[in-house]
Design an enzyme around this catalytic site. Structure first.
Site, PDB file in Angstrom:
ATOM      1  N   TYR A  42       0.869  -1.187   0.000  1.00 38.28           N
ATOM      2  CA  TYR A  42       0.000   0.000   0.000  1.00 38.28           C
ATOM      3  C   TYR A  42       0.895   1.224   0.000  1.00 38.28           C
ATOM      4  O   TYR A  42       1.829   1.308   0.808  1.00 38.28           O
ATOM      5  CB  TYR A  42      -0.895   0.008   1.236  1.00 38.28           C
ATOM      6  CG  TYR A  42      -1.788   1.227   1.345  1.00 38.28           C
ATOM      7  CD1 TYR A  42      -1.514   2.224   2.294  1.00 38.28           C
ATOM      8  CD2 TYR A  42      -2.887   1.393   0.522  1.00 38.28           C
ATOM      9  CE1 TYR A  42      -2.328   3.343   2.395  1.00 38.28           C
ATOM     10  CE2 TYR A  42      -3.709   2.512   0.622  1.00 38.28           C
ATOM     11  CZ  TYR A  42      -3.419   3.483   1.556  1.00 38.28           C
ATOM     12  OH  TYR A  42      -4.231   4.595   1.663  1.00 38.28           O
ATOM     13  N   ASP A  81       9.395   2.985  -0.809  1.00 38.80           N
ATOM     14  CA  ASP A  81       8.366   3.649  -0.002  1.00 38.80           C
ATOM     15  C   ASP A  81       8.716   3.340   1.464  1.00 38.80           C
ATOM     16  O   ASP A  81       8.368   2.272   1.972  1.00 38.80           O
ATOM     17  CB  ASP A  81       6.966   3.118  -0.373  1.00 38.80           C
ATOM     18  CG  ASP A  81       5.902   3.726   0.516  1.00 38.80           C
ATOM     19  OD1 ASP A  81       4.697   3.570   0.189  1.00 38.80           O
ATOM     20  OD2 ASP A  81       6.250   4.336   1.540  1.00 38.80           O
ATOM     21  N   LYS A 124       4.873   9.585   8.252  1.00 37.87           N
ATOM     22  CA  LYS A 124       4.698   9.059   9.612  1.00 37.87           C
ATOM     23  C   LYS A 124       5.732   9.602  10.604  1.00 37.87           C
ATOM     24  O   LYS A 124       5.639  10.749  11.024  1.00 37.87           O
ATOM     25  CB  LYS A 124       4.667   7.533   9.571  1.00 37.87           C
ATOM     26  CG  LYS A 124       3.438   6.987   8.782  1.00 37.87           C
ATOM     27  CD  LYS A 124       3.364   5.498   8.809  1.00 37.87           C
ATOM     28  CE  LYS A 124       2.394   4.967   7.796  1.00 37.87           C
ATOM     29  NZ  LYS A 124       0.997   4.927   8.272  1.00 37.87           N
TER      30      LYS A 124
HETATM   31  P1  KE4 Z   1      -0.602   8.562   4.354  1.00 37.53           P
HETATM   32  O1  KE4 Z   1      -1.088   9.247   3.085  1.00 37.53           O
HETATM   33  O2  KE4 Z   1      -1.692   7.777   5.040  1.00 37.53           O
HETATM   34  O3  KE4 Z   1       0.169   9.500   5.281  1.00 37.53           O
HETATM   35  O4  KE4 Z   1       0.528   7.483   3.892  1.00 37.53           O
HETATM   36  C1  KE4 Z   1       0.188   6.532   2.920  1.00 37.53           C
HETATM   37  C2  KE4 Z   1       1.127   5.356   3.038  1.00 37.53           C
HETATM   38  C3  KE4 Z   1       2.161   5.249   2.126  1.00 37.53           C
HETATM   39  N1  KE4 Z   1       3.043   4.230   2.205  1.00 37.53           N
HETATM   40  C4  KE4 Z   1       2.941   3.304   3.177  1.00 37.53           C
HETATM   41  C5  KE4 Z   1       3.940   2.184   3.223  1.00 37.53           C
HETATM   42  C6  KE4 Z   1       1.903   3.375   4.140  1.00 37.53           C
HETATM   43  O5  KE4 Z   1       1.814   2.423   5.098  1.00 37.53           O
HETATM   44  C7  KE4 Z   1       0.979   4.419   4.080  1.00 37.53           C
HETATM   45  C8  KE4 Z   1      -0.173   4.543   5.040  1.00 37.53           C
HETATM   46  N2  KE4 Z   1      -0.317   3.480   5.979  1.00 37.53           N
HETATM   47  C9  KE4 Z   1      -1.647   3.261   6.497  1.00 37.53           C
HETATM   48  C10 KE4 Z   1      -1.609   2.060   7.450  1.00 37.53           C
HETATM   49  N3  KE4 Z   1      -1.345   0.867   6.780  1.00 37.53           N
HETATM   50  C11 KE4 Z   1      -2.157   4.485   7.186  1.00 37.53           C
HETATM   51  C12 KE4 Z   1      -3.367   4.252   8.050  1.00 37.53           C
HETATM   52  C13 KE4 Z   1      -4.634   4.661   7.355  1.00 37.53           C
HETATM   53  O6  KE4 Z   1      -4.740   4.545   6.122  1.00 37.53           O
HETATM   54  O7  KE4 Z   1      -5.521   5.109   8.084  1.00 37.53           O
END
Ligand code: KE4
Length: 425
Positions: A142, A237, A265
């Protein structure tokens, strides 16, 4: 009716699903999402006054624990000078110098406001740099919710049992090709079938959005070789692994250098921050220097920079944090392994550093198909059992558990006792 129940009912009237991010809705595990009022150290407290040992850690950012004094003080100090100027600030220079000082492959970096923006911008840069359209990603990874990454994606999509999203056009998804994680043969075939057309390969160097799945020995190195051989770029990523698997993330831990790194994060210390970076000649293709456009009203926001600088500086000045969180995680995941084995189940437990997952499936979990075998209903029962005993896990099987340096041996022991009582039932 609990306060969380009341708030959830009100929330569902005005917010889709009552939440601002799908996985928070507890749909995969059932019950009412707990509305959190406060957090300190490794604990969060809900609006009904119940406290939980927190292994979500805001999905990764809170590596120092919640409400860390160094971060709180930095945010207050910055806020006293004003919240946002839409102009350059010293804090952005400090942050950029800090990131470049810890990530071996990064000479220059651009701040954005989320991991999604970081990935979206990194892919645009790769396409702009190579003049090519196609991207290779891995099933179950993801990379945020930009259209072209919502193809066979993990996290909330995998949790809801779909591989894509409505609203993503065929045209947009067409240039995103996928391979199973750890399957270098399929990647080679994709390169052969799309000779000269692949702009980049993007990967979570440790996958954490289908549950935690580790790269097999040499996999990342071979991806590096394939990208070099085909004139394509390698994007790591590191939104989750960055600053978590060590101050320099997975690229430092595994010794494999990407061309572009996406961050999120932890970089924000709990505030909305993302970033993407790489070597100078690539990053100078980004506007206003080069032709790859990218912008953001609140990018490099001074209060968010202050939070991120405080957290990253603390991690850089206290390398012992990593030994501590890795040791606590070893106790936690090693303990979980023993517990499931004592119960006669041979469930998969994957972990590295302070990141890990317990899968409700037997055998090894090395890719999306393995992870999909998990009994998500059983995970839901486990989640609820643990929540009732004051342990807050990710409300979905296809997420990760995070350990912070605020967690204590006693909290890990309490967690293991709660897990034992589930598996001994
Ligand atoms: P954000 O746009 O949510 O800040 O980051 C996206 C993203 C990009 N790359 C990786 C490897 C990520 O894990 C994420 C976001 N992770 C999720 C949890 N698996 C965020 C939690 C959510 O979507 O509420």
């Amino acid at each position: 009716m609990s306060r969380s129940d009341e708030l959830f009912q009100r929330a569902m009237n005005v917010i889709p699903g009552g939440v601002n991010s799908p996985v928070r809705a507890f749909r995969a595990v059932g019950g009412t999402p707990r509305f959190i009022k406060s957090a300190n150290g490794a604990e969060i407290t809900d609006v009904d006054g119940k406290s939980y040992i927190d292994y979500v850690c805001s999905w990764g950012p809170m590596i120092l624990g919640h409400n860390h004094p160094a971060i709180k003080e930095a945010v207050i100090r910055a806020a006293e000078n004003g919240l946002s100027f839409g102009a350059a600030t010293e804090l952005e220079v400090t942050m950029a110098e800090l990131v470049c000082s810890v990530f071996p492959s990064v000479d220059m970096v651009r701040m954005v406001n989320s991991g999604t923006e970081a990935v979206m911008s990194a892919v645009r840069l790769a396409r702009g740099a190579t003049g090519r359209d196609k991207i290779i990603k891995f099933e179950g990874c993801y990379h945020g919710h930009c259209d072209f990454m919502l193809v066979n994606a993990g996290s909330g999509l995998m949790t809801s049992g779909v591989s894509g999203s409505a609203g993503v056009t065929e045209g947009c998804a067409r240039d995103t090709l996928t391979a199973p994680y750890n399957d270098i043969g399929t990647v080679e075939k994709i390169f052969e079938a799309n000779d000269g057309e692949i702009a980049a390969v993007i990967i979570e160097p440790v996958a954490a959005n289908m549950g935690v799945v580790l790269p097999e020995e040499g996999f990342l190195d071979k991806l590096r070789e394939l990208c070099d051989k085909n004139g394509s770029l390698l994007i790591f990523d590191e939104v989750i692994t960055g600053f978590r698997l060590g101050i320099g993330g997975a690229q430092e831990r595994f010794g494999v250098m990407p061309d572009i790194t996406a961050l999120g994060k932890i970089i924000g210390g709990g505030m909305p921050v993302g970033a993407y970076g790489g070597r100078r000649e690539l990053m100078e293709l980004v506007s206003p220097v080069g032709g790859v456009y990218q912008a953001g009203t609140l990018s490099g926001n001074p209060v968010a920079m202050a939070a991120g600088i405080a957290q990253i500086s603390y991690l850089k000045e206290h390398p012992e944090v990593y030994a501590r969180i890795d040791d606590l995680a070893e106790r936690l995941f090693g303990g979980l392994k023993k517990i499931v084995e004592r119960s006669g189940k041979h469930l998969a437990v994957n972990h590295i550093g302070s990141l890990g997952s317990l899968f409700f499936t037997e055998g090894s979990v090395k890719d999306y198909n393995d992870a999909k075998r998990s009994d998500t209903a059983e995970y839901g029962k486990y989640f609820t059992h643990m929540l009732d005993r004051g342990v807050y896990l990710a409300p979905a099987q296809f997420e990760a558990m995070f350990v912070s340096c605020a967690h204590t041996e006693e909290q890990v022991q309490k967690t293991l006792e709660a897990a034992e009582s589930f598996f001994q039932k």
